[in-house]
Design a protein around this motif. Structure first.
Motif, PDB file in Angstrom:
ATOM      1  N   SER A 180     -19.421 -29.651 -13.133  1.00  0.00           N
ATOM      2  CA  SER A 180     -18.479 -30.486 -13.855  1.00  0.00           C
ATOM      3  C   SER A 180     -17.509 -29.589 -14.931  1.00  0.00           C
ATOM      4  O   SER A 180     -18.093 -28.368 -15.026  1.00  0.00           O
ATOM      5  CB  SER A 180     -19.436 -31.485 -14.954  1.00  0.00           C
ATOM      6  N   ASN A 181     -16.668 -30.292 -15.351  1.00  0.00           N
ATOM      7  CA  ASN A 181     -16.000 -29.472 -16.469  1.00  0.00           C
ATOM      8  C   ASN A 181     -16.283 -30.043 -18.037  1.00  0.00           C
ATOM      9  O   ASN A 181     -15.663 -29.396 -19.056  1.00  0.00           O
ATOM     10  CB  ASN A 181     -14.426 -29.705 -16.414  1.00  0.00           C
ATOM     11  N   GLU A 182     -17.038 -30.719 -18.068  1.00  0.00           N
ATOM     12  CA  GLU A 182     -17.777 -31.311 -19.336  1.00  0.00           C
ATOM     13  C   GLU A 182     -19.036 -30.555 -19.606  1.00  0.00           C
ATOM     14  O   GLU A 182     -19.943 -30.673 -18.679  1.00  0.00           O
ATOM     15  CB  GLU A 182     -18.023 -32.795 -19.321  1.00  0.00           C
TER      16      GLU A 182
END
Length: 192
Positions: A71-73
């Motif tokens: 993820s990028n979160e």
């Protein structure tokens, strides 16, 4: 197809997870091999254990990097890294007891090491989450790091004891960890 050496390492992990004092003979019996076959690949029990530890670290490094890349979160990355650590910790519980986590300052100083690289990524995620206010900034990162490892250890112990259903361990341990560092999901807040 796995090599004989890999099969021996897998058998050692299996046997030593059940009994940390399992002998080379017990590991050989598990594979229907004789002791001499194991000694063709491993000088002694300690060498075999070192190879188990190395396999655990390689497997953990791969799983943690995959979780990081999932993820990028930052919060999702930390959660996925938590689940990866829990899975690897369960699979290699006896080896994990032999491996000592290094302190925060050691990890930050040695960015070139492969294993420390994963830890550095984790520390940076925590820093990002603290900067965003998702995690309380009053909690020192070394504390959070040790809490992360400790929660994994608690979850593995609870699972092994049979006190907590295997299916519940993942959610309970993540919920306890995130609550202990001040993370409250919006859905959790709406339930109050």
């Amino acid at each position: 197809m796995k090599s004989t050496k890999d099969k021996i390492i897998d058998a050692a992990v299996f046997c030593l997870n059940r009994n940390e004092k399992a002998s080379v003979d017990e590991i050989a019996n598990h594979l229907d091999l004789n002791r001499r076959t194991i000694h063709r690949y491993f000088k002694d029990r300690n060498t075999l254990i070192e190879c188990c530890q190395e396999k655990m670290m390689t497997t953990c490094n791969r799983a943690m990097n995959e979780a990081y890349d999932s993820s990028n979160e930052a919060l999702i990355q930390v959660e996925n890294m938590f689940y990866a650590a829990l899975l690897i910790g369960s699979e290699y519980s006896f080896v994990k007891k032999l491996y000592n986590r290094s302190g925060y300052s050691d990890v930050v100083k040695s960015e070139v090491e492969v294993y420390d690289n994963v830890k550095n990524k984790w520390f940076k995620l925590i820093e990002v989450l603290q900067e965003k206010g998702t995690i309380k900034s009053t909690i020192p990162i070394p504390w959070i790091y040790n809490l992360f490892g400790g929660m994994i250890d608690i979850a593995i112990a609870a699972q092994a004891s049979g006190d907590v259903a295997v299916n519940d361990t993942k959610l309970l341990s993540w919920t306890a960890f995130k609550g202990s560092i001040g993370i409250i999901n919006q859905s959790d807040e709406n339930k109050k």
